[in-house]
Design a protein around this motif. Structure first.
Motif, PDB file in Angstrom:
ATOM      1  N   LYS A 142      38.474  26.575  44.892  1.00  0.00           N
ATOM      2  CA  LYS A 142      38.098  26.195  43.526  1.00  0.00           C
ATOM      3  C   LYS A 142      36.851  26.959  43.075  1.00  0.00           C
ATOM      4  O   LYS A 142      36.687  27.233  41.888  1.00  0.00           O
ATOM      5  CB  LYS A 142      37.886  24.690  43.416  1.00  0.00           C
ATOM      6  CG  LYS A 142      36.535  24.177  43.882  1.00  0.00           C
ATOM      7  CD  LYS A 142      36.359  22.703  43.558  1.00  0.00           C
ATOM      8  CE  LYS A 142      34.944  22.229  43.900  1.00  0.00           C
ATOM      9  NZ  LYS A 142      34.735  20.802  43.576  1.00  0.00           N
ATOM     10  N   TRP A 143      35.979  27.308  44.040  1.00  0.00           N
ATOM     11  CA  TRP A 143      34.785  28.079  43.688  1.00  0.00           C
ATOM     12  C   TRP A 143      35.153  29.509  43.326  1.00  0.00           C
ATOM     13  O   TRP A 143      34.528  30.123  42.465  1.00  0.00           O
ATOM     14  CB  TRP A 143      33.779  28.031  44.837  1.00  0.00           C
ATOM     15  CG  TRP A 143      33.295  26.635  45.107  1.00  0.00           C
ATOM     16  CD1 TRP A 143      33.705  25.795  46.108  1.00  0.00           C
ATOM     17  CD2 TRP A 143      32.354  25.897  44.324  1.00  0.00           C
ATOM     18  NE1 TRP A 143      33.069  24.592  46.013  1.00  0.00           N
ATOM     19  CE2 TRP A 143      32.227  24.616  44.927  1.00  0.00           C
ATOM     20  CE3 TRP A 143      31.598  26.184  43.185  1.00  0.00           C
ATOM     21  CZ2 TRP A 143      31.380  23.640  44.425  1.00  0.00           C
ATOM     22  CZ3 TRP A 143      30.752  25.208  42.680  1.00  0.00           C
ATOM     23  CH2 TRP A 143      30.646  23.961  43.291  1.00  0.00           C
ATOM     24  N   TRP A 144      36.187  30.051  44.003  1.00  0.00           N
ATOM     25  CA  TRP A 144      36.650  31.388  43.638  1.00  0.00           C
ATOM     26  C   TRP A 144      37.402  31.358  42.309  1.00  0.00           C
ATOM     27  O   TRP A 144      37.334  32.312  41.523  1.00  0.00           O
ATOM     28  CB  TRP A 144      37.522  31.972  44.739  1.00  0.00           C
ATOM     29  CG  TRP A 144      36.708  32.455  45.906  1.00  0.00           C
ATOM     30  CD1 TRP A 144      36.574  31.862  47.122  1.00  0.00           C
ATOM     31  CD2 TRP A 144      35.905  33.637  45.943  1.00  0.00           C
ATOM     32  NE1 TRP A 144      35.731  32.599  47.918  1.00  0.00           N
ATOM     33  CE2 TRP A 144      35.309  33.697  47.221  1.00  0.00           C
ATOM     34  CE3 TRP A 144      35.630  34.655  45.035  1.00  0.00           C
ATOM     35  CZ2 TRP A 144      34.459  34.732  47.615  1.00  0.00           C
ATOM     36  CZ3 TRP A 144      34.785  35.688  45.413  1.00  0.00           C
ATOM     37  CH2 TRP A 144      34.204  35.723  46.679  1.00  0.00           C
ATOM     38  N   ASP A 145      38.112  30.265  42.023  1.00  0.00           N
ATOM     39  CA  ASP A 145      38.732  30.111  40.699  1.00  0.00           C
ATOM     40  C   ASP A 145      37.670  30.174  39.612  1.00  0.00           C
ATOM     41  O   ASP A 145      37.836  30.860  38.592  1.00  0.00           O
ATOM     42  CB  ASP A 145      39.479  28.782  40.616  1.00  0.00           C
ATOM     43  CG  ASP A 145      40.834  28.807  41.295  1.00  0.00           C
ATOM     44  OD1 ASP A 145      41.369  29.911  41.497  1.00  0.00           O
ATOM     45  OD2 ASP A 145      41.354  27.727  41.628  1.00  0.00           O
ATOM     46  N   LYS A 146      36.586  29.453  39.845  1.00  0.00           N
ATOM     47  CA  LYS A 146      35.496  29.439  38.876  1.00  0.00           C
ATOM     48  C   LYS A 146      34.859  30.812  38.757  1.00  0.00           C
ATOM     49  O   LYS A 146      34.535  31.274  37.648  1.00  0.00           O
ATOM     50  CB  LYS A 146      34.446  28.411  39.307  1.00  0.00           C
ATOM     51  CG  LYS A 146      33.296  28.252  38.331  1.00  0.00           C
ATOM     52  CD  LYS A 146      32.333  27.168  38.805  1.00  0.00           C
ATOM     53  CE  LYS A 146      31.173  27.016  37.822  1.00  0.00           C
ATOM     54  NZ  LYS A 146      30.214  25.963  38.277  1.00  0.00           N
ATOM     55  N   PHE A 147      34.712  31.484  39.897  1.00  0.00           N
ATOM     56  CA  PHE A 147      34.121  32.823  39.897  1.00  0.00           C
ATOM     57  C   PHE A 147      34.949  33.774  39.042  1.00  0.00           C
ATOM     58  O   PHE A 147      34.412  34.486  38.183  1.00  0.00           O
ATOM     59  CB  PHE A 147      34.022  33.345  41.329  1.00  0.00           C
ATOM     60  CG  PHE A 147      33.637  34.796  41.434  1.00  0.00           C
ATOM     61  CD1 PHE A 147      32.308  35.177  41.429  1.00  0.00           C
ATOM     62  CD2 PHE A 147      34.606  35.785  41.524  1.00  0.00           C
ATOM     63  CE1 PHE A 147      31.951  36.510  41.511  1.00  0.00           C
ATOM     64  CE2 PHE A 147      34.259  37.119  41.602  1.00  0.00           C
ATOM     65  CZ  PHE A 147      32.928  37.478  41.594  1.00  0.00           C
ATOM     66  N   TYR A 148      36.262  33.820  39.267  1.00  0.00           N
ATOM     67  CA  TYR A 148      37.113  34.746  38.517  1.00  0.00           C
ATOM     68  C   TYR A 148      37.288  34.313  37.063  1.00  0.00           C
ATOM     69  O   TYR A 148      37.522  35.162  36.197  1.00  0.00           O
ATOM     70  CB  TYR A 148      38.462  34.903  39.215  1.00  0.00           C
ATOM     71  CG  TYR A 148      38.365  35.758  40.457  1.00  0.00           C
ATOM     72  CD1 TYR A 148      38.070  37.115  40.368  1.00  0.00           C
ATOM     73  CD2 TYR A 148      38.521  35.195  41.726  1.00  0.00           C
ATOM     74  CE1 TYR A 148      37.955  37.890  41.505  1.00  0.00           C
ATOM     75  CE2 TYR A 148      38.408  35.980  42.869  1.00  0.00           C
ATOM     76  CZ  TYR A 148      38.118  37.329  42.746  1.00  0.00           C
ATOM     77  OH  TYR A 148      37.987  38.097  43.873  1.00  0.00           O
ATOM     78  N   SER A 149      37.152  33.034  36.777  1.00  0.00           N
ATOM     79  CA  SER A 149      37.186  32.591  35.390  1.00  0.00           C
ATOM     80  C   SER A 149      35.981  33.133  34.632  1.00  0.00           C
ATOM     81  O   SER A 149      36.078  33.489  33.449  1.00  0.00           O
ATOM     82  CB  SER A 149      37.183  31.056  35.324  1.00  0.00           C
ATOM     83  OG  SER A 149      38.367  30.528  35.871  1.00  0.00           O
ATOM     84  N   ASN A 150      34.852  33.217  35.328  1.00  0.00           N
ATOM     85  CA  ASN A 150      33.621  33.703  34.698  1.00  0.00           C
ATOM     86  C   ASN A 150      33.544  35.219  34.636  1.00  0.00           C
ATOM     87  O   ASN A 150      32.942  35.791  33.720  1.00  0.00           O
ATOM     88  CB  ASN A 150      32.397  33.170  35.432  1.00  0.00           C
ATOM     89  CG  ASN A 150      32.244  31.673  35.298  1.00  0.00           C
ATOM     90  OD1 ASN A 150      32.715  31.074  34.334  1.00  0.00           O
ATOM     91  ND2 ASN A 150      31.605  31.043  36.273  1.00  0.00           N
ATOM     92  N   ASN A 151      34.152  35.893  35.617  1.00  0.00           N
ATOM     93  CA  ASN A 151      33.959  37.341  35.744  1.00  0.00           C
ATOM     94  C   ASN A 151      35.205  38.167  35.489  1.00  0.00           C
ATOM     95  O   ASN A 151      35.115  39.391  35.412  1.00  0.00           O
ATOM     96  CB  ASN A 151      33.428  37.664  37.149  1.00  0.00           C
ATOM     97  CG  ASN A 151      32.063  37.051  37.393  1.00  0.00           C
ATOM     98  OD1 ASN A 151      31.049  37.521  36.895  1.00  0.00           O
ATOM     99  ND2 ASN A 151      32.035  35.969  38.171  1.00  0.00           N
ATOM    100  N   ALA A 152      36.362  37.522  35.406  1.00  0.00           N
ATOM    101  CA  ALA A 152      37.626  38.226  35.156  1.00  0.00           C
ATOM    102  C   ALA A 152      37.788  39.391  36.128  1.00  0.00           C
ATOM    103  O   ALA A 152      37.545  39.256  37.310  1.00  0.00           O
ATOM    104  CB  ALA A 152      37.697  38.684  33.704  1.00  0.00           C
TER     105      ALA A 152
END
Length: 397
Positions: A142-152
């Motif tokens: 879920k932290w990587w989901d958040k990371f890629y949501s922020n950074n594409a």
């Protein structure tokens, strides 16, 4: 009002231009260890990287660690070989440290070595709370989901060095090679998969990109290079390498090459055995793992401050993603199926639920520590880096 407008303009003080800040706030505690004096003499030190150039220290380009095949040229201030070979640029006494932006096979100086020990003790005494340990370890995806949501797809750079560092990728993508399946574990936003796809000339290449972050896979599938495939060579799927199932559409013994580039370090130590076992299961006999990850004492580890230490050599970044830093012998034990305590067969004292399954035993084709020092002339910085690189082969029988 008129008097104010007609008044002579006030002479404002001229502000001198401030020099460019050398360090980010997060690295200010390392100032005396990474800055270089203008007249500093060159002395052998360790490998480094500019923290502001590559995401989390994952380099877009760097010199491979393969051993040079040609002897160094005598009286050679440019540090060149004929023909040029990577890994031959050694920093020697009397060299101008700023004559090149990178030096190979460089060891840390004693001052920096002492700092690593002190910094590690400081980190260990200022650990993450038990509550946060559970929070960061329970659902790491879920932290990587958040990371890629922020950074594409714009955070990491395309890894154009892959074919240079792992020549087998150049072989399997050449025209006429024939049927081959390459699986990338921890594909992220496709910074490894898309460069391979762009240079591929093998119509029978089957490239699978998997990541346990759903958002990362969405980013891959949305890119034009993915949607424009007429006869799809690249397929992206959500898959946890440390999970109980194999990737969608892949059977045991169906993969020729597995890529693990800065992904094993994102797993917790209790996930390693399952990840190795799944990889072993997927590979054909004689298939290989191409591995690149963080080494112990790397800049990315040393610059962590308080509240980031999860466990020994295991940390959480500010965005909630995790990272582990390896030693060479530790990786040899993991991939050869030996226990950490005595170096013997890992099955001998395994009391876990996985005991009924034998620990996979890979052959270590090669495994080495890549130590480099990168310097920044403008900011007068030296950055010591340490990465691990290897090839692990599933036995032919």
């Amino acid at each position: 009002m008129a008097e104010a407008n007609d008044a002579a303009p006030m002479d404002l003080p001229i502000r001198e231009k401030q020099p460019k800040q050398q360090l980010t706030k997060g690295m200010e505690h390392m100032r005396s260890y990474v800055t270089i004096q203008d007249n500093a003499a060159a002395t052998p030190a360790k490998d480094t990287t500019d923290p502001g150039s590559d995401a989390y220290g994952v380099p877009a380009t760097y010199a491979p660690i393969r051993q040079p095949t040609s002897a160094p040229i005598q009286n050679n201030p440019e540090k060149r070989s004929d023909p040029f070979q990577f890994g031959t640029r050694y920093l020697e006494q009397g060299d101008d440290i700023f004559s090149h932006n990178a030096w190979d096979h460089v060891e840390v100086d004693p001052q920096y070595s002492d700092f690593i020990v002190e910094q590690t003790e400081f980190q260990r005494s200022n650990q993450v709370s038990d509550f946060d340990k559970q929070r960061f370890n329970s659902q790491p995806e879920k932290w990587w989901d958040k990371f890629y949501s922020n950074n594409a797809a714009n955070f990491f750079k395309d890894r154009k060095w892959l074919g240079q560092e792992f020549p087998v990728l150049g072989e399997v993508t050449r025209e006429g090679y024939g049927p081959v399946t390459v699986l990338e574990v921890g594909a992220g936003a496709g910074n490894t998969a898309f460069p391979i796809l762009a240079t591929n000339e093998n119509p029978e290449l089957r490239l699978r990109a998997c990541d346990y972050s759903k958002k990362a896979i969405e980013i891959i599938r949305a890119q034009e290079a993915y949607t424009a495939q007429e006869s799809p060579a690249l397929q992206a799927d959500v898959w946890d390498v440390a999970g109980e199932e194999l990737p969608p559409g892949l059977e045991p013994g169906s993969v020729d090459v597995v890529l693990m580039i800065f992904i094993f370090s994102a797993l917790s130590p209790d996930q390693w055995k399952r990840a190795v076992r799944n990889t072993f299961t997927l590979l054909k006999p004689g298939g290989e793992v191409l591995f690149r990850d963080y080494g112990r004492g790397d800049l990315a580890q040393v610059r962590f401050k308080k509240g980031r230490y999860l466990d020994e050599n295991f940390y959480v970044r500010g965005d909630g993603t995790r990272v582990y830093f390896f030693e060479e012998e530790e990786l040899r034990r993991i991939w050869e199926g030996r226990s950490a305590e005595d170096g013997e067969d890992a099955n001998a004292d395994d009391e876990s639920e996985d005991k009924k399954e034998a620990a996979p035993k890979f052959e270590i084709v090669n495994l080495a520590v890549d130590r480099r020092m990168l310097v920044n002339r403008q900011r007068k910085l030296k950055m010591y880096r340490c990465w691990m690189q290897g090839r692990f082969r599933k036995p032919p029988t």
